[in-house]
Design a protein around this motif. Structure first.
Motif, mmCIF file in Angstrom:
data_model
loop_
_atom_site.group_PDB
_atom_site.id
_atom_site.type_symbol
_atom_site.label_atom_id
_atom_site.label_comp_id
_atom_site.label_asym_id
_atom_site.label_seq_id
_atom_site.Cartn_x
_atom_site.Cartn_y
_atom_site.Cartn_z
ATOM 1 N N GLU A 26 31.875 24.040 132.051
ATOM 2 C CA GLU A 26 33.188 23.623 131.362
ATOM 3 C C GLU A 26 32.882 23.934 129.983
ATOM 4 O OE1 GLU A 26 35.404 19.508 130.526
ATOM 5 O OE2 GLU A 26 33.545 19.291 131.559
ATOM 6 N N LEU A 27 33.995 24.483 129.362
ATOM 7 C CA LEU A 27 34.181 24.755 127.988
ATOM 8 C C LEU A 27 35.359 24.409 127.422
ATOM 9 C CD1 LEU A 27 32.917 26.213 125.507
ATOM 10 C CD2 LEU A 27 33.912 28.144 126.246
ATOM 11 N N HIS A 28 35.506 23.328 126.678
ATOM 12 C CA HIS A 28 36.544 22.815 126.222
ATOM 13 C C HIS A 28 37.820 22.127 127.224
ATOM 14 C CE1 HIS A 28 35.215 24.025 122.152
ATOM 15 N NE2 HIS A 28 35.152 25.507 122.536
ATOM 16 N N GLY A 29 37.108 21.801 128.329
ATOM 17 C CA GLY A 29 38.211 21.392 129.360
ATOM 18 C C GLY A 29 38.579 22.463 130.282
ATOM 19 N N TYR A 30 38.187 23.617 130.182
ATOM 20 C CA TYR A 30 38.374 24.608 131.001
ATOM 21 C C TYR A 30 37.304 25.109 131.730
ATOM 22 C CZ TYR A 30 43.043 24.257 129.301
ATOM 23 O OH TYR A 30 44.698 24.028 128.798
ATOM 24 N N VAL A 31 37.176 25.953 132.723
ATOM 25 C CA VAL A 31 36.124 26.621 133.427
ATOM 26 C C VAL A 31 35.742 28.042 132.826
ATOM 27 C CG1 VAL A 31 35.470 27.772 135.695
ATOM 28 C CG2 VAL A 31 36.965 25.628 135.683
ATOM 29 N N ALA A 32 34.610 28.230 132.567
ATOM 30 C CA ALA A 32 34.184 29.315 131.749
ATOM 31 C C ALA A 32 33.063 29.982 132.622
ATOM 32 C CB ALA A 32 33.471 29.053 130.452
ATOM 33 N N VAL A 33 33.107 31.404 132.630
ATOM 34 C CA VAL A 33 32.355 31.912 133.358
ATOM 35 C C VAL A 33 31.178 32.695 132.433
ATOM 36 C CG1 VAL A 33 31.810 33.980 135.061
ATOM 37 C CG2 VAL A 33 33.875 32.658 135.069
ATOM 38 N N TYR A 34 29.943 32.384 132.789
ATOM 39 C CA TYR A 34 29.010 32.834 131.958
ATOM 40 C C TYR A 34 28.140 33.899 132.913
ATOM 41 C CZ TYR A 34 29.809 29.179 128.439
ATOM 42 O OH TYR A 34 30.299 28.349 127.633
ATOM 43 N N LEU A 35 27.230 34.714 132.123
ATOM 44 C CA LEU A 35 26.280 35.833 132.838
ATOM 45 C C LEU A 35 25.015 35.050 133.420
ATOM 46 C CD1 LEU A 35 26.595 38.820 130.625
ATOM 47 C CD2 LEU A 35 27.814 38.455 132.895
ATOM 48 N N TYR A 67 26.300 27.781 140.040
ATOM 49 C CA TYR A 67 25.832 29.108 140.114
ATOM 50 C C TYR A 67 26.636 29.774 141.329
ATOM 51 C CZ TYR A 67 22.608 32.955 140.946
ATOM 52 O OH TYR A 67 22.263 34.457 141.012
ATOM 53 N N VAL A 68 27.108 30.931 140.857
ATOM 54 C CA VAL A 68 27.691 32.016 141.954
ATOM 55 C C VAL A 68 26.991 33.320 141.979
ATOM 56 C CG1 VAL A 68 30.044 32.994 142.517
ATOM 57 C CG2 VAL A 68 29.897 30.777 141.293
ATOM 58 N N GLU A 69 26.472 33.743 143.012
ATOM 59 C CA GLU A 69 25.732 34.799 143.081
ATOM 60 C C GLU A 69 26.373 35.956 143.024
ATOM 61 O OE1 GLU A 69 22.231 36.720 146.142
ATOM 62 O OE2 GLU A 69 22.724 34.631 146.370
ATOM 63 N N THR A 70 27.624 36.414 143.719
ATOM 64 C CA THR A 70 28.102 37.584 143.593
ATOM 65 C C THR A 70 29.520 37.401 142.762
ATOM 66 O OG1 THR A 70 29.469 37.409 145.875
ATOM 67 C CG2 THR A 70 26.983 38.351 145.929
ATOM 68 N N THR A 71 29.918 38.973 142.559
ATOM 69 C CA THR A 71 31.353 39.079 141.923
ATOM 70 C C THR A 71 32.201 38.527 143.140
ATOM 71 O OG1 THR A 71 30.323 40.858 140.622
ATOM 72 C CG2 THR A 71 32.777 40.636 140.702
ATOM 73 N N ARG A 72 32.170 38.756 144.123
ATOM 74 C CA ARG A 72 33.121 38.494 145.379
ATOM 75 C C ARG A 72 33.260 37.079 144.965
ATOM 76 N NH1 ARG A 72 32.747 41.584 150.710
ATOM 77 N NH2 ARG A 72 35.108 42.005 150.717
ATOM 78 N N GLU A 73 32.069 36.222 145.192
ATOM 79 C CA GLU A 73 32.252 34.864 145.298
ATOM 80 C C GLU A 73 32.983 34.122 144.168
ATOM 81 O OE1 GLU A 73 28.444 32.597 146.290
ATOM 82 O OE2 GLU A 73 27.846 34.507 147.200
ATOM 83 N N LEU A 74 32.463 35.007 142.827
ATOM 84 C CA LEU A 74 33.069 34.473 141.705
ATOM 85 C C LEU A 74 34.508 34.400 141.606
ATOM 86 C CD1 LEU A 74 32.963 33.649 138.670
ATOM 87 C CD2 LEU A 74 32.870 36.232 138.125
ATOM 88 N N TYR A 75 35.188 35.840 141.963
ATOM 89 C CA TYR A 75 36.663 35.702 142.030
ATOM 90 C C TYR A 75 37.127 35.184 143.181
ATOM 91 C CZ TYR A 75 36.362 39.162 138.336
ATOM 92 O OH TYR A 75 35.915 39.574 136.879
ATOM 93 N N GLY A 76 36.480 34.784 144.261
ATOM 94 C CA GLY A 76 37.048 33.948 145.622
ATOM 95 C C GLY A 76 37.504 32.580 144.869
ATOM 96 N N PHE A 77 36.191 31.947 144.104
ATOM 97 C CA PHE A 77 36.430 30.519 143.588
ATOM 98 C C PHE A 77 37.488 30.523 142.532
ATOM 99 C CE2 PHE A 77 35.707 27.753 140.046
ATOM 100 C CZ PHE A 77 35.069 26.546 140.916
ATOM 101 N N LEU A 78 37.691 31.624 141.534
ATOM 102 C CA LEU A 78 38.739 31.876 140.642
ATOM 103 C C LEU A 78 40.055 31.842 141.264
ATOM 104 C CD1 LEU A 78 37.155 34.066 137.919
ATOM 105 C CD2 LEU A 78 37.294 31.327 137.948
ATOM 106 N N GLU A 79 40.360 32.358 142.354
ATOM 107 C CA GLU A 79 41.660 32.781 143.127
ATOM 108 C C GLU A 79 41.719 31.568 143.697
ATOM 109 O OE1 GLU A 79 42.873 35.699 146.710
ATOM 110 O OE2 GLU A 79 42.254 36.441 144.925
ATOM 111 N N ASN A 80 40.822 30.842 144.066
ATOM 112 C CA ASN A 80 41.248 29.353 144.809
ATOM 113 C C ASN A 80 41.766 28.358 143.940
ATOM 114 O OD1 ASN A 80 40.477 30.523 147.572
ATOM 115 N ND2 ASN A 80 38.528 29.723 147.489
ATOM 116 N N TYR A 81 41.079 28.443 142.848
ATOM 117 C CA TYR A 81 41.423 27.147 142.044
ATOM 118 C C TYR A 81 42.480 27.512 140.833
ATOM 119 C CZ TYR A 81 37.990 24.668 144.582
ATOM 120 O OH TYR A 81 37.117 24.253 145.572
ATOM 121 N N SER A 82 42.795 28.687 140.728
ATOM 122 C CA SER A 82 43.859 28.988 139.570
ATOM 123 C C SER A 82 45.437 28.494 140.356
ATOM 124 C CB SER A 82 43.688 30.481 139.379
ATOM 125 O OG SER A 82 44.230 31.325 140.635
ATOM 126 N N SER A 83 46.188 28.506 139.263
ATOM 127 C CA SER A 83 47.672 28.005 139.731
ATOM 128 C C SER A 83 48.240 28.780 140.313
ATOM 129 C CB SER A 83 48.317 27.169 138.627
ATOM 130 O OG SER A 83 47.672 27.232 137.427
#
Length: 119
Positions: free
Chosen positions: A64-73, A103-119
């Motif tokens: 979480e960063l300023h109330g939003y989801v942030a992705v870190y390396l 923690y998200v291991e792969t780029t595919r998982e990352l973008y899957g998460f972001l796609e699921n929870y984006s408006s």
């Protein structure tokens, strides 16, 4: 009369051989042009070399960063992407996981998460 037929056969034979030679020459030229175009295309390809070693991407952290989801390396400090996903719009268990650093291991998982929870 025989001479006339032999001249006609000779002319027909010469015409057929000429047509075959012209056809061969045209197909040969077509192949050479095609090969030359392929060679030029290969020459225009640029290669970049670097010094150093490559490493496997070790994953990402969602925080979480300023109330939003942030992705870190994978180091957990370097910001990779700041999303427009509000933490308050996430389910409670996902909110807690993001607050603690999911923690998200792969780029595919990352973008899957972001796609699921984006408006």
């Amino acid at each position: 009369m025989k001479k006339r037929y032999s001249i006609g056969f000779f002319a027909a034979f010469f015409l057929i051989i000429s047509l075959l030679a012209i056809g061969y020459q045209l197909s040969y030229q077509y192949r050479m042009d095609k090969q030359e175009a392929k060679t030029v295309e290969e020459e225009n390809t640029q290669f970049i070399s670097t010094k150093g070693e490559t490493t496997k991407n070790e994953g990402y952290y969602l925080k979480e960063l300023h109330g939003y989801v942030a992705v870190y390396l994978s180091d957990g400090e370097t910001l990779y992407e700041l999303t427009e996903i509000s933490c308050s719009s996430l389910p409670k268990e996902v909110q807690e996981a993001v607050r603690t650093g999911k923690y998200v291991e792969t780029t595919r998982e990352l973008y899957g998460f972001l796609e699921n929870y984006s408006s």
